[in-house]
Design an enzyme around this catalytic site. Structure first.
Site, mmCIF file in Angstrom:
data_model
loop_
_atom_site.group_PDB
_atom_site.id
_atom_site.type_symbol
_atom_site.label_atom_id
_atom_site.label_comp_id
_atom_site.label_asym_id
_atom_site.label_seq_id
_atom_site.Cartn_x
_atom_site.Cartn_y
_atom_site.Cartn_z
ATOM 1 C CG HIS A 1 0.083 6.843 5.510
ATOM 2 N ND1 HIS A 1 1.012 7.428 6.273
ATOM 3 C CD2 HIS A 1 0.130 5.467 5.563
ATOM 4 C CE1 HIS A 1 2.100 6.471 6.524
ATOM 5 N NE2 HIS A 1 1.497 5.326 5.919
ATOM 6 C CG HIS B 1 -0.627 1.093 7.221
ATOM 7 N ND1 HIS B 1 0.418 0.727 8.284
ATOM 8 C CD2 HIS B 1 0.083 1.995 6.441
ATOM 9 C CE1 HIS B 1 1.569 1.447 7.702
ATOM 10 N NE2 HIS B 1 1.273 2.084 6.749
ATOM 11 C CB CYS C 1 5.099 2.390 7.413
ATOM 12 S SG CYS C 1 4.432 3.892 6.471
ATOM 13 C CG LEU C 2 6.538 1.114 1.387
ATOM 14 C CD1 LEU C 2 5.718 1.393 0.127
ATOM 15 C CD2 LEU C 2 7.626 0.206 1.259
ATOM 16 N N GLY D 1 0.605 -1.115 0.011
ATOM 17 C CA GLY D 1 0.099 0.076 -0.110
ATOM 18 C C GLY D 1 0.985 1.272 -0.024
ATOM 19 C CD GLN E 1 3.111 5.736 2.738
ATOM 20 O OE1 GLN E 1 2.171 5.426 2.342
ATOM 21 N NE2 GLN E 1 4.088 5.042 3.215
#
Length: 158
Positions: free
Chosen positions: A134, A130, A88-89, A46, A51
């Site tokens: 964000h 999640h 999380c990236l 995701g 992000q």
């Protein structure tokens, strides 16, 4: 399509509330394509627009069943609970234990601004929660039970 830089924890954009998308322009289509390419390149499941530095309410998810695009998503129902490791990236190399709903129903718009509902359990439910977090400036670390763990990335990071 192009890879976008993934913003990491400490970048103020990750803590801001995103704006709703009112129309899908060529730039929004390009952003969605870039987000999918960036997510796949980073082996994520995701990715939310903040992000990659864009304060728009857009999320892309793929838990192995094909890409899901969610524009202006809202959670309409949750039930049950699951506790598991989450990464999380935007927080590379770390994971933590998080409890989230095991079932989620969300309403969103697709790339054509057509409204739809999606239901998910387990990993898909976790990814929806999640990624929508964000959009309101929240990271999973706010929910972590215990310390973050060092990890190496495979295919389980959101």
């Amino acid at each position: 399509m192009a890879l976008r830089q993934i913003r990491t924890q400490g970048d103020p954009v990750l803590n801001k509330k995103c704006r709703e998308v009112t129309e899908v322009t060529d730039r929004i289509v390009e952003l969605i394509d870039d987000m999918l390419e960036t997510m796949y390149e980073a082996n994520g499941v995701g990715l939310a627009a903040p992000q990659v530095g864009i304060l728009k309410r857009i999320v892309v998810i793929d838990v192995g069943e094909g890409p899901i695009v969610m524009i202006n998503p809202t959670i309409v129902e949750t039930s049950g609970e699951q506790t598991g490791s989450e990464g999380c990236l935007s927080i590379p190399g770390k994971a933590g234990t998080v409890t989230r709903p095991n079932y989620v129903k969300a309403r969103a718009f697709d790339e054509n601004m057509e409204e739809y509902e999606i239901e998910g359990t387990e990993l898909l439910a976790r990814a929806i929660m999640h990624e929508t977090d964000h959009l309101d400036g929240h990271l999973y670390t706010e929910l972590v039970e215990g310390p973050l763990q060092d990890v190496t990335y495979d295919d389980e990071e959101a």
